[in-house]
Every structure is written in C-alpha cells, then in structure tokens.
Write a protein that holds these residues in place. Structure first.
Motif, mmCIF file in Angstrom:
data_model
loop_
_atom_site.group_PDB
_atom_site.id
_atom_site.type_symbol
_atom_site.label_atom_id
_atom_site.label_comp_id
_atom_site.label_asym_id
_atom_site.label_seq_id
_atom_site.Cartn_x
_atom_site.Cartn_y
_atom_site.Cartn_z
ATOM 1 N N ARG A 54 32.649 99.450 -1.524
ATOM 2 C CA ARG A 54 32.248 98.335 -1.213
ATOM 3 C C ARG A 54 33.443 97.464 -1.752
ATOM 4 N NH1 ARG A 54 30.003 99.430 -6.579
ATOM 5 N NH2 ARG A 54 30.158 98.222 -7.691
ATOM 6 N N THR A 55 34.368 96.165 -1.501
ATOM 7 C CA THR A 55 35.359 95.857 -2.043
ATOM 8 C C THR A 55 35.117 94.843 -3.201
ATOM 9 O OG1 THR A 55 35.488 93.973 0.000
ATOM 10 C CG2 THR A 55 36.927 95.662 0.934
ATOM 11 N N ARG A 56 36.176 94.709 -3.680
ATOM 12 C CA ARG A 56 36.365 93.879 -4.746
ATOM 13 C C ARG A 56 37.439 93.285 -4.983
ATOM 14 N NH1 ARG A 56 34.901 97.418 -10.233
ATOM 15 N NH2 ARG A 56 36.985 97.985 -10.223
ATOM 16 N N ILE A 57 37.439 92.452 -5.326
ATOM 17 C CA ILE A 57 39.354 91.806 -5.378
ATOM 18 C C ILE A 57 39.333 91.702 -7.479
ATOM 19 C CG2 ILE A 57 40.166 89.419 -6.336
ATOM 20 C CD1 ILE A 57 38.439 87.572 -4.412
ATOM 21 N N ASN A 83 42.300 85.879 -5.586
ATOM 22 C CA ASN A 83 42.904 86.438 -4.628
ATOM 23 C C ASN A 83 42.223 87.308 -3.884
ATOM 24 O OD1 ASN A 83 45.315 86.369 -2.732
ATOM 25 N ND2 ASN A 83 46.322 86.630 -4.100
ATOM 26 N N SER A 84 41.950 86.617 -3.025
ATOM 27 C CA SER A 84 41.018 87.038 -1.839
ATOM 28 C C SER A 84 41.542 88.215 -0.805
ATOM 29 C CB SER A 84 39.996 87.120 -0.158
ATOM 30 O OG SER A 84 41.245 85.639 0.041
ATOM 31 N N ALA A 85 43.339 88.380 -1.104
ATOM 32 C CA ALA A 85 44.331 89.405 -0.177
ATOM 33 C C ALA A 85 44.128 90.701 -1.441
ATOM 34 C CB ALA A 85 45.272 88.694 0.180
ATOM 35 N N ASP A 86 44.306 90.039 -2.204
ATOM 36 C CA ASP A 86 44.548 91.319 -3.492
ATOM 37 C C ASP A 86 42.783 92.131 -3.750
ATOM 38 O OD1 ASP A 86 45.486 93.466 -5.671
ATOM 39 O OD2 ASP A 86 45.280 91.431 -6.870
ATOM 40 N N LEU A 87 42.425 92.687 -2.622
ATOM 41 C CA LEU A 87 41.218 93.748 -2.854
ATOM 42 C C LEU A 87 41.490 94.880 -2.750
ATOM 43 C CD1 LEU A 87 39.325 91.995 0.822
ATOM 44 C CD2 LEU A 87 39.198 91.891 -2.007
ATOM 45 N N GLU A 88 40.847 95.604 -3.280
ATOM 46 C CA GLU A 88 40.873 97.070 -3.936
ATOM 47 C C GLU A 88 38.275 97.684 -3.177
ATOM 48 O OE1 GLU A 88 40.831 98.110 -7.723
ATOM 49 O OE2 GLU A 88 39.043 97.085 -8.448
ATOM 50 N N ILE A 89 38.662 98.739 -3.505
ATOM 51 C CA ILE A 89 37.664 99.165 -2.669
ATOM 52 C C ILE A 89 37.004 100.476 -3.574
ATOM 53 C CG2 ILE A 89 36.345 100.381 -0.884
ATOM 54 C CD1 ILE A 89 37.944 99.919 0.686
ATOM 55 N N VAL A 90 35.866 99.986 -4.136
ATOM 56 C CA VAL A 90 34.729 101.102 -4.358
ATOM 57 C C VAL A 90 33.971 101.714 -4.519
ATOM 58 C CG1 VAL A 90 33.177 101.091 -7.615
ATOM 59 C CG2 VAL A 90 35.198 98.750 -7.325
ATOM 60 N N LEU A 98 38.419 104.185 -7.415
ATOM 61 C CA LEU A 98 38.751 103.364 -6.916
ATOM 62 C C LEU A 98 39.874 103.317 -6.092
ATOM 63 C CD1 LEU A 98 39.175 100.994 -10.186
ATOM 64 C CD2 LEU A 98 37.111 101.640 -8.933
ATOM 65 N N PHE A 99 40.597 102.576 -4.579
ATOM 66 C CA PHE A 99 41.323 102.663 -4.047
ATOM 67 C C PHE A 99 41.568 101.178 -3.683
ATOM 68 C CE2 PHE A 99 37.836 105.472 -3.115
ATOM 69 C CZ PHE A 99 38.878 106.954 -2.598
ATOM 70 N N ASP A 100 43.301 101.386 -3.323
ATOM 71 C CA ASP A 100 44.265 100.099 -2.393
ATOM 72 C C ASP A 100 44.110 100.367 -1.488
ATOM 73 O OD1 ASP A 100 44.788 99.109 -5.265
ATOM 74 O OD2 ASP A 100 46.982 100.018 -5.665
ATOM 75 N N LEU A 101 43.690 99.352 -0.979
ATOM 76 C CA LEU A 101 44.099 99.142 0.562
ATOM 77 C C LEU A 101 45.247 98.839 0.391
ATOM 78 C CD1 LEU A 101 40.699 96.471 1.100
ATOM 79 C CD2 LEU A 101 41.868 98.661 2.929
ATOM 80 N N THR A 102 45.883 99.492 1.653
ATOM 81 C CA THR A 102 47.865 99.218 2.327
ATOM 82 C C THR A 102 47.679 99.631 3.233
ATOM 83 O OG1 THR A 102 46.171 102.190 3.235
ATOM 84 C CG2 THR A 102 48.035 101.351 0.933
ATOM 85 N N ASP A 154 35.376 90.107 -0.976
ATOM 86 C CA ASP A 154 34.861 90.109 -2.094
ATOM 87 C C ASP A 154 33.223 90.427 -1.947
ATOM 88 O OD1 ASP A 154 35.013 91.119 -5.317
ATOM 89 O OD2 ASP A 154 33.764 89.181 -5.226
ATOM 90 N N GLY A 155 33.215 92.268 -2.512
ATOM 91 C CA GLY A 155 31.505 92.350 -2.134
ATOM 92 C C GLY A 155 30.827 92.944 -0.884
ATOM 93 N N PHE A 156 31.818 92.986 0.325
ATOM 94 C CA PHE A 156 31.841 93.861 1.515
ATOM 95 C C PHE A 156 32.053 95.261 1.750
ATOM 96 C CE2 PHE A 156 33.178 90.021 4.891
ATOM 97 C CZ PHE A 156 33.227 88.581 3.321
ATOM 98 N N SER A 157 31.064 95.202 2.132
ATOM 99 C CA SER A 157 30.153 97.088 2.583
ATOM 100 C C SER A 157 31.305 98.138 3.535
ATOM 101 C CB SER A 157 28.984 97.017 3.383
ATOM 102 O OG SER A 157 28.375 98.590 3.864
#
Length: 401
Positions: free
Chosen positions: A52-55, A237-244, A300-304, A315-318
């Motif tokens: 899932r994504t999170r800010i 900031n919705s552009a600064d996302l990471e994935i858990v 934790l993953f950074d979206l590149t 935020d919180g998307f699957s």
C-alpha cells in the motif's frame, strides 16, 4: 491340376490384406505431446507481495490552546500553500457560567477588593500629607542652618524624616496598584459568556499550512470545543509517496536494500518502478486466512517513477509488487511443467528423432514459471512439457499440434 493365375492373384491379395490388418492392429501409435525448445535468455526470480502507498512525511495540525475550533476552512483534497492557506481557526475558551454560590462569592471578592483599594488610596492621601510636612520641615531647617540658628543634627533629622516619608508614599502607591489588580481579577471572575471583549490581537488563533501539499484528513469539520493539542487536520505532499509491503520474514531475509521492484495493479496502464530502501528490524506475528501463524515484517520502497506517470495515485492505495531477488540476462531455462523427480534427481524427457529419452538435469534458481538449468541440457534441445505416466525411454512421440 495346375493353379490358375486368377487364383494365385486372389491368394496374394488376401495375404496382403491380412498382413496389413495385422500390422495396423498391433502397431503402437506415437504419443501426442507438448514440445518446448530449450533456449537461453533473461530470467529473474521475484518475491510477489501486496503493498500500500503512504505519504512519506505527514503533518498533523493540532490546537495550540483550549477553545472552540471554528468550522474547517478547508476540505479533504484541497491544495494548500505553505504559510498562506488557513487550515484551522481556534477561538479561546469562553468564560463559564456561574451558579448562585459562585456568583455570591465572586461579588463578595469584588467588594473586598474595592474596599482594600479604598483603604490604600486613603493611606496614600495621609502619607502624601506627611511627606509634604516633612518637605516643609526640611526646607525650614535648611534655611535656619544657613543663618546659623539650626544645628547639623537637626538638619540630619529633617533629611531622614523626608526620606522616610518619601518611601512611605512609594509603598502606598504600590499597595494601590496591588489592590486595583486584585479588584480587576475579582471582576474578571464574574464575566459571563458573551461579555468578554476581543483581545487586542483578534479573537482567534489562526493556523496556516506548514508545507505545500494537499489536505488528507479533517478531524474537526463543524465548530466544536477542543482541548489543547487536539488534532484538527492532516496535510501531506501526495507526490512524495513510498510503498509499505507486508513480507514474510523468510522472504525478507533474501532481499537486500537497493533491490528493484515492478509495481502493478495500481490502476494505471503502465508498470511503475520502485526501489527497496529499508526492511524493518522487528517482525510481528499475524494469523493468515488459513489460520496459520506467520512472522511478517514491513519493507519500505521508494517510487522511482516520476510523479507524472502516476498522477492519480494517492495515500493508502493498494498496489502489487514483484520484488527482484535475483536476475541474469543469459540463462538456460526450462518450464517447471517439464521437470519431475526421478528418485533423488530432477529429470526431463528429451525428444530425439521422434523418440523420448530420460535426461537427468541439475536445477539452479527457479521462479513460478521456469527453472535455471545448470547441467544436463544445452541450448536448442527439444523437451516435453507436462509429461504423462505412459512415457518412457524409446517411446515414439509426435507434437500435439
């Protein structure tokens, strides 16, 4: 009697028919099979997991004072600008109503403070008169001293009296300030809701956005009383996302920081890219859908991929990740459906000149579809996939298609 040529021909034809029927009756037909040509190419082993994504950085706006939070000036999804957009307004807490006993006690305190102020003012008047008398006495003694009539001792006594009178006046003035403050405090205790006047700086505390971003949550929409520290809104900031990603601990230990991942099933048409940045040091026990205890850990993953490739992702998307554990660009590989256990070794059926041959192989890495062949096969050989139980060395086969 000689045999007629017609009879000889009939016997030959009959023998040929019987021979043909015998041949076709006892002949073994080739077994139809699925064939696969062994080839070298790129291969990778992935760990597939839901995420899932999170800010990355959230900013929670809290009430700095106890009071009444006004109706929220922003809504979820609104864009905000740092230091400009007002995200919350808090009005200081209003005075509370007094019951009959508290009202009588407050009125009595006002009367007592007013009386103390009057006493202090009366004392000041008396001490001012005493100071005036001491000043007159000092001036007269100073004149007599100049004429030689008064002594130095008399002059010192007059100066001392004047100093004491001045100090008494200062004390009385300070006592008046204290009494006036006590009276004001007693008056403030009886202020009713709606009687208080706005402070010089305005009636309310205005809170602005601490960063550029978007409103993610509004805890207080309508006006209501709040305590100091109560959450009002959340900004990020919705552009600064990471994935858990929730990994099995046995899978997590096989990954290294920096591993790449493909992000799929996020709703877009393209596959996004991500990179592993951290695996949490502590796992937790969870119960699977089958009731099995599992040790799981967050990764934790950074979206590149650039933000323009994922404009609607929030935020919180699957999402679904394929994390690359191992990969190589030139690997001899076979489908898993072609391999089977023959005793303690892995084997395949190799097709040569229309007949199958059992071949032992050594497998290396494998994923959900293919396996790496370390030994036993070469590029270009033809093998069977999904071999049946009726196959053995020397059995004739034909391609199913």
């Amino acid at each position: 009697m000689p045999i007629k040529p017609r009879t000889i021909l009939a016997i030959a034809v009959g023998a040929a028919i019987v021979g043909g029927l015998t041949y076709f009756g006892f002949r073994t037909d080739p077994v139809p099979v699925d064939l696969y040509r062994v080839a070298a190419g790129p291969m990778r082993v992935t760990i597939d997991v839901d995420g899932r994504t999170r800010i990355r950085d959230l900013y929670e706006i809290a009430a700095p004072i106890a009071g009444v939070a006004q109706r929220s000036p922003v809504k979820v999804g609104d864009r905000v600008v740092k230091g400009e957009t007002v995200v919350a307004v808090v009005e200081p807490v209003a005075p509370s109503l007094l019951d009959a006993r508290s009202r009588l006690q407050a009125d009595a305190a006002i009367n007592q403070a007013s009386a103390a102020l009057q006493v202090a003012e009366t004392d000041l008047t008396r001490l001012l008169e005493a100071h005036t008398h001491a000043q007159t006495h000092f001036d007269r003694t100073s004149t007599l001293l100049d004429r030689g009539v008064a002594t130095m001792t008399q002059m010192e006594d007059a100066a001392q009296s004047l100093t004491i009178a001045g100090a008494a006046v200062d004390t009385a003035q300070a006592r008046i300030v204290m009494a006036r403050s006590a009276r004001d405090s007693a008056i403030a205790a009886v202020i009713e809701p709606g009687d208080a006047e706005p402070a010089a700086g305005g009636c309310c505390v205005t809170l602005t956005a601490p960063v550029d971003g978007v409103v993610l949550a509004v805890e207080t929409i309508s006006a209501r009383p709040v305590a100091a520290g109560a959450p009002l809104a959340t900004i990020g900031n919705s552009a600064d996302l990471e994935i858990v990603a929730d990994l099995l601990s046995s899978d997590a230990v096989r990954l290294r920081v920096g591993a790449t991942a493909d992000v799929e099933r996020w709703g877009g048409d393209t596959t996004l890219r991500a990179r592993l940045t951290r695996i949490e040091p502590t796992a937790r026990t969870s119960i699977s859908a089958l009731g099995i205890e599992e040790q799981r850990v967050d990764a934790l993953f950074d979206l590149t991929s650039p933000p323009q490739d994922r404009p609607a992702l929030g935020d919180g998307f699957s999402v679904f990740l394929r994390v690359v554990e191992w990969q190589d660009d030139d690997v001899v590989q076979v489908p898993l459906s072609a391999t089977f256990r023959d005793g303690k070794t892995w084997s395949v059926f190799v097709v040569t000149a229309g007949k199958v041959r059992l071949q032992s192989i050594t497998l290396g890495k494998r994923n959900t579809q293919v396996a790496q062949v370390l030994d036993g096969l070469t590029d270009g050989e033809m093998i069977l996939t999904h071999p049946g139980d009726d196959l053995a060395d020397g059995v004739s086969v034909v391609a199913r298609e």
